[in-house]
Design a protein around this motif. Structure first.
Motif, PDB file in Angstrom:
ATOM      1  N   MET A  71       6.995  -6.552  13.660  1.00 29.07           N
ATOM      2  CA  MET A  71       5.928  -5.780  13.016  1.00 29.07           C
ATOM      3  C   MET A  71       6.236  -4.292  13.038  1.00 29.07           C
ATOM      4  O   MET A  71       5.910  -3.572  12.093  1.00 29.07           O
ATOM      5  CB  MET A  71       4.587  -6.042  13.719  1.00 29.07           C
ATOM      6  CG  MET A  71       4.136  -7.485  13.599  1.00 29.07           C
ATOM      7  SD  MET A  71       2.417  -7.720  14.077  1.00 29.07           S
ATOM      8  CE  MET A  71       2.435  -7.154  15.749  1.00 29.07           C
ATOM      9  N   GLY A  72       6.874  -3.826  14.117  1.00 33.92           N
ATOM     10  CA  GLY A  72       7.221  -2.414  14.220  1.00 33.92           C
ATOM     11  C   GLY A  72       8.242  -2.010  13.169  1.00 33.92           C
ATOM     12  O   GLY A  72       8.109  -0.966  12.527  1.00 33.92           O
ATOM     13  N   THR A  73       9.269  -2.857  12.966  1.00 36.06           N
ATOM     14  CA  THR A  73      10.275  -2.545  11.945  1.00 36.06           C
ATOM     15  C   THR A  73       9.652  -2.550  10.556  1.00 36.06           C
ATOM     16  O   THR A  73       9.918  -1.660   9.739  1.00 36.06           O
ATOM     17  CB  THR A  73      11.426  -3.576  12.011  1.00 36.06           C
ATOM     18  OG1 THR A  73      11.943  -3.601  13.332  1.00 36.06           O
ATOM     19  CG2 THR A  73      12.520  -3.217  11.040  1.00 36.06           C
ATOM     20  N   MET A  74       8.809  -3.544  10.290  1.00 36.84           N
ATOM     21  CA  MET A  74       8.131  -3.602   8.994  1.00 36.84           C
ATOM     22  C   MET A  74       7.351  -2.310   8.752  1.00 36.84           C
ATOM     23  O   MET A  74       7.443  -1.704   7.684  1.00 36.84           O
ATOM     24  CB  MET A  74       7.168  -4.803   8.955  1.00 36.84           C
ATOM     25  CG  MET A  74       7.858  -6.141   8.742  1.00 36.84           C
ATOM     26  SD  MET A  74       6.794  -7.550   9.186  1.00 36.84           S
ATOM     27  CE  MET A  74       5.472  -7.376   8.016  1.00 36.84           C
ATOM     28  N   ALA A  75       6.597  -1.907   9.758  1.00 41.26           N
ATOM     29  CA  ALA A  75       5.772  -0.708   9.603  1.00 41.26           C
ATOM     30  C   ALA A  75       6.646   0.535   9.417  1.00 41.26           C
ATOM     31  O   ALA A  75       6.353   1.385   8.571  1.00 41.26           O
ATOM     32  CB  ALA A  75       4.861  -0.544  10.812  1.00 41.26           C
TER      33      ALA A  75
ATOM     34  N   MET B   1       4.810   0.471  -8.684  1.00 38.22           N
ATOM     35  CA  MET B   1       3.612  -0.368  -8.508  1.00 38.22           C
ATOM     36  C   MET B   1       3.918  -1.499  -7.528  1.00 38.22           C
ATOM     37  O   MET B   1       3.200  -1.747  -6.584  1.00 38.22           O
ATOM     38  CB  MET B   1       3.216  -0.917  -9.891  1.00 38.22           C
ATOM     39  CG  MET B   1       1.716  -1.036 -10.110  1.00 38.22           C
ATOM     40  SD  MET B   1       0.794   0.417  -9.548  1.00 38.22           S
ATOM     41  CE  MET B   1      -0.522  -0.382  -8.688  1.00 38.22           C
ATOM     42  N   GLN B   2       5.057  -2.170  -7.798  1.00 41.94           N
ATOM     43  CA  GLN B   2       5.463  -3.284  -6.946  1.00 41.94           C
ATOM     44  C   GLN B   2       5.754  -2.774  -5.531  1.00 41.94           C
ATOM     45  O   GLN B   2       5.354  -3.378  -4.548  1.00 41.94           O
ATOM     46  CB  GLN B   2       6.720  -3.924  -7.542  1.00 41.94           C
ATOM     47  CG  GLN B   2       7.084  -5.248  -6.932  1.00 41.94           C
ATOM     48  CD  GLN B   2       8.514  -5.612  -7.260  1.00 41.94           C
ATOM     49  OE1 GLN B   2       9.237  -4.828  -7.893  1.00 41.94           O
ATOM     50  NE2 GLN B   2       8.938  -6.774  -6.850  1.00 41.94           N
ATOM     51  N   GLY B   3       6.408  -1.621  -5.472  1.00 45.69           N
ATOM     52  CA  GLY B   3       6.760  -1.025  -4.194  1.00 45.69           C
ATOM     53  C   GLY B   3       5.529  -0.757  -3.343  1.00 45.69           C
ATOM     54  O   GLY B   3       5.536  -0.964  -2.138  1.00 45.69           O
ATOM     55  N   LYS B   4       4.454  -0.338  -3.989  1.00 47.11           N
ATOM     56  CA  LYS B   4       3.228  -0.014  -3.280  1.00 47.11           C
ATOM     57  C   LYS B   4       2.663  -1.261  -2.590  1.00 47.11           C
ATOM     58  O   LYS B   4       2.217  -1.203  -1.445  1.00 47.11           O
ATOM     59  CB  LYS B   4       2.211   0.534  -4.281  1.00 47.11           C
ATOM     60  CG  LYS B   4       1.207   1.442  -3.616  1.00 47.11           C
ATOM     61  CD  LYS B   4       0.475   2.280  -4.659  1.00 47.11           C
ATOM     62  CE  LYS B   4      -0.358   3.323  -3.966  1.00 47.11           C
ATOM     63  NZ  LYS B   4      -1.052   4.176  -4.923  1.00 47.11           N
ATOM     64  N   TRP B   5       2.712  -2.389  -3.322  1.00 47.75           N
ATOM     65  CA  TRP B   5       2.209  -3.639  -2.746  1.00 47.75           C
ATOM     66  C   TRP B   5       3.053  -4.086  -1.558  1.00 47.75           C
ATOM     67  O   TRP B   5       2.524  -4.513  -0.538  1.00 47.75           O
ATOM     68  CB  TRP B   5       2.178  -4.736  -3.808  1.00 47.75           C
ATOM     69  CG  TRP B   5       0.889  -4.686  -4.554  1.00 47.75           C
ATOM     70  CD1 TRP B   5       0.674  -4.228  -5.820  1.00 47.75           C
ATOM     71  CD2 TRP B   5      -0.383  -5.072  -4.031  1.00 47.75           C
ATOM     72  NE1 TRP B   5      -0.653  -4.296  -6.113  1.00 47.75           N
ATOM     73  CE2 TRP B   5      -1.333  -4.812  -5.049  1.00 47.75           C
ATOM     74  CE3 TRP B   5      -0.816  -5.596  -2.808  1.00 47.75           C
ATOM     75  CZ2 TRP B   5      -2.686  -5.063  -4.871  1.00 47.75           C
ATOM     76  CZ3 TRP B   5      -2.163  -5.851  -2.642  1.00 47.75           C
ATOM     77  CH2 TRP B   5      -3.091  -5.586  -3.668  1.00 47.75           C
ATOM     78  N   ILE B   6       4.364  -3.967  -1.726  1.00 49.16           N
ATOM     79  CA  ILE B   6       5.255  -4.347  -0.617  1.00 49.16           C
ATOM     80  C   ILE B   6       4.946  -3.488   0.607  1.00 49.16           C
ATOM     81  O   ILE B   6       4.827  -3.969   1.719  1.00 49.16           O
ATOM     82  CB  ILE B   6       6.738  -4.198  -1.037  1.00 49.16           C
ATOM     83  CG1 ILE B   6       7.070  -5.248  -2.096  1.00 49.16           C
ATOM     84  CG2 ILE B   6       7.666  -4.348   0.157  1.00 49.16           C
ATOM     85  CD1 ILE B   6       8.445  -5.151  -2.667  1.00 49.16           C
ATOM     86  N   LEU B  11       2.794  -2.938   6.105  1.00 47.60           N
ATOM     87  CA  LEU B  11       1.995  -2.186   7.063  1.00 47.60           C
ATOM     88  C   LEU B  11       0.841  -2.988   7.655  1.00 47.60           C
ATOM     89  O   LEU B  11       0.325  -2.650   8.705  1.00 47.60           O
ATOM     90  CB  LEU B  11       1.416  -0.931   6.394  1.00 47.60           C
ATOM     91  CG  LEU B  11       2.197   0.366   6.546  1.00 47.60           C
ATOM     92  CD1 LEU B  11       1.476   1.488   5.827  1.00 47.60           C
ATOM     93  CD2 LEU B  11       2.380   0.736   8.008  1.00 47.60           C
ATOM     94  N   MET B  12       0.449  -4.062   6.942  1.00 46.15           N
ATOM     95  CA  MET B  12      -0.773  -4.774   7.311  1.00 46.15           C
ATOM     96  C   MET B  12      -0.798  -5.296   8.751  1.00 46.15           C
ATOM     97  O   MET B  12      -1.763  -5.010   9.473  1.00 46.15           O
ATOM     98  CB  MET B  12      -1.021  -5.917   6.338  1.00 46.15           C
ATOM     99  CG  MET B  12      -2.462  -6.308   6.270  1.00 46.15           C
ATOM    100  SD  MET B  12      -3.057  -6.308   4.583  1.00 46.15           S
ATOM    101  CE  MET B  12      -2.150  -7.645   3.868  1.00 46.15           C
TER     102      MET B  12
END
Lengths: 274, 283
Positions: A71-75, B1-6, B11-12
């Motif tokens: 999760m840290g890498t993703m963020a 646009m796609q980048g924003k969703w990724i 981050l979720m």
């Protein structure tokens, strides 16, 4: 200068040496040495409380390390493209996560979760269709939850630093050569940030495995190895604790050697591929 | 646009985790600190400043922490800097890696076990017995502020060495050569080139150590023997023994506020020192 360095290394290692030496003490009293014996190792490994605590510690540390580095890498990857208010907010949260003392995290998690569980358990019981409803309690989940929160913040910082120091021209070159974003990530970004991810993983594992203070509050009825050792010290000092300490040192050492080996192998592969 | 969703997807999980495991618990502490103690411990909703007004009851814990945490940080810095310098500048490349690993290794072992080793060393049969051999009697080391300080330096030295090493390692060695070639004595080179360039490392190291010390519990618990106790020891007592959640929350909130203020001031100071350096280099 060299003499100074030797003195500092002595200062760092003498206490560890003493623990290792006294773990082989045949006598019953920790502080006076009566010949060489490995019996305390046998005692420690036969002790079901020690083995239980060890299992808990390893499970929690491994789960924490996996979750935090993932999760840290993703963020961290997402944050490099985030600007403005959201970025500032996130930086603030990471800053707080790292700055807040472990003891406050432990306390806060304890009272928040206990309060939440006291509220949720009756609801859960009334909504449960027949049979014995599950009860939410402090234990594995709260340990992993709190450890992951803190170590994830560390991983974000480590990986982000690495991303910032990365050679951007490579990514631009890759895009110019019509590589898809995923391919650029897999073949350019990932190999460059991998050492940082691995370092984050190992750091998370160690933190969780060695953490006493957060676990002391949130472990509930579970016992981790540090909690076991701490309560043993309070009951009196025995060579068994020295034996446990020596074994923990052994495990940590082999992990560290493995990490070094992995990092070097990766570096060599990268060089060979280049 | 796609980048924003990724980005949002990436981050979720971290966001959700921080909300539930950090933001929510801290809000709960803030709320509870204005509450009252329940008859059987725990917390009763209320809005009162009583808990904060009662803080002087734990004055000694605050005093000990605010004296020994900066002292410990400074002692660790003074001992760590020469070692970091040696590793980054003087050590031969062949030995460097192994020496660095040797600094980290103690940090990999449980701080609990390492601190516990000092109970032996400083305790009755350790150094005091050795001192008796050479005629110095009646020295008591364990359960004193000194013992706690030794434990602090010992425990947090690797954390101080590392950031300083990193900043010194990044330093362009040619700058040192240039300074020497231009006739600067070594001390002047150190003061005008090495030291300013290692300030980020010093700042990081000091901050890391100081933060950890403010919430320290183990070292005073094991080496201070109930005589030298920190805020952390008071908190363990309040939450796990007397179960006074409201008062405990007020103590915890005060600790966090003191830390935030000190660290923010400290960062501002470091930033200002950094600015001055920039000015000088531009001139």
């Amino acid at each position: 200068m060299r003499l100074y360095a030797i003195a500092v290394y002595l200062f760092l290692y003498a206490p560890i040496g003493i623990i290792i030496l006294f773990s082989f003490n045949a006598g019953r009293h920790a502080s006076d040495f009566r010949g060489f014996s490995v019996k305390w190792y046998g005692k420690a490994l036969d002790n079901p409380f020690v083995m239980d605590a060890l299992t808990t510690s390893l499970t929690v540390a491994f789960t924490t390390a996996v979750l935090a580095s993932l999760m840290g890498t993703m963020a961290a990857l997402a944050l490099q493209r985030v600007q403005g208010r959201l970025r500032a907010l996130y930086d603030g949260v990471i800053y707080i996560a790292i700055m807040i003392p472990g003891i406050v995290i432990g306390i806060a998690t304890l009272i928040a979760l206990v309060t939440a569980f006291n509220f949720l358990n009756p609801l859960l019981a009334s909504a449960w269709p027949g049979g014995k409803p599950p009860r939410l309690n402090m234990g594995y989940a709260s340990l992993i939850g709190a450890h992951t929160m803190f170590t994830m913040a560390l991983v974000i910082v480590i990986v982000r630093t690495r991303i910032a120091g990365m050679d951007r021209t490579l990514i631009e070159a890759s895009t110019d050569l019509y590589a898809t974003p995923w391919r650029t990530f897999r073949q350019v970004t990932l190999p460059q940030i991998f050492p940082a991810i691995l370092a984050g993983f190992l750091l998370s594992f160690t933190f969780s495995f060695d953490d006493f203070i957060i676990a002391f509050f949130v472990a509930g009825s579970e016992s981790t190895l540090p909690i076991y050792v701490f309560s043993s010290i309070r009951r009196g000092v025995t060579p068994e604790i020295n034996a446990i300490g020596t074994m923990v040192l052994g495990v940590s050492l082999s992990l560290l050697v493995a990490a070094q080996f992995l990092l070097r192998m990766k570096a060599r592969q990268a060089r060979a591929a280049g | 646009m796609q980048g924003k969703w990724i980005n949002r997807l990436l981050l979720m999980p971290a966001t959700a985790w921080f909300l539930v495991m950090l933001v929510l618990p801290l809000v709960v502490v803030a709320i509870f600190s204005f509450g009252e103690r329940g008859a059987a411990g725990g917390y009763v909703p209320a809005f009162t400043l009583d808990q904060y007004l009662n803080l002087p009851a734990r004055f000694t814990a605050f005093k000990n922490t605010l004296l020994l945490a900066p002292a410990g940080t400074l002692a660790a810095l003074l001992i760590a800097y020469p070692l970091a310098y040696f590793l980054a500048v003087r050590a031969s490349p062949k030995w460097k890696t192994i020496l660095l690993v040797m600094v980290i290794v103690p940090f990999w072992t449980s701080i609990l076990i390492r601190t516990y080793a000092w109970i032996f060393i400083l305790g009755g049969r350790g150094i005091p017995t050795l001192l008796e051999f050479i005629g110095i009697e009646g020295v008591r080391l364990i359960n004193t502020p000194f013992a706690v300080l030794v434990g602090i330096v010992y425990g947090y030295l690797p954390l101080m060495v590392f950031p300083i090493y990193v900043s010194l390692e990044k330093l362009d060695k040619r700058l040192l050569e240039a300074s020497a070639d231009l006739g600067s004595p070594p001390l002047r080179t150190f003061r005008q080139v090495t030291l300013p360039l290692s300030i980020p490392g010093i700042a990081t190291g000091c901050m890391l150590v100081f933060i950890l010390l403010m919430g320290e519990f183990l070292i005073p618990a094991l080496l201070g023997g109930g005589k030298v106790f920190f805020i952390g020891n008071a908190l363990v007592d309040l939450f796990l023994q007397s179960r006074n959640w409201a008062y405990g929350s007020a103590v915890a909130a005060t600790l966090v506020i003191i830390m935030l203020v000190t660290v923010t001031l400290y960062m501002k100071l470091v930033a200002r020192v950094g600015e001055q350096r920039e000015d000088v280099s531009i001139l």
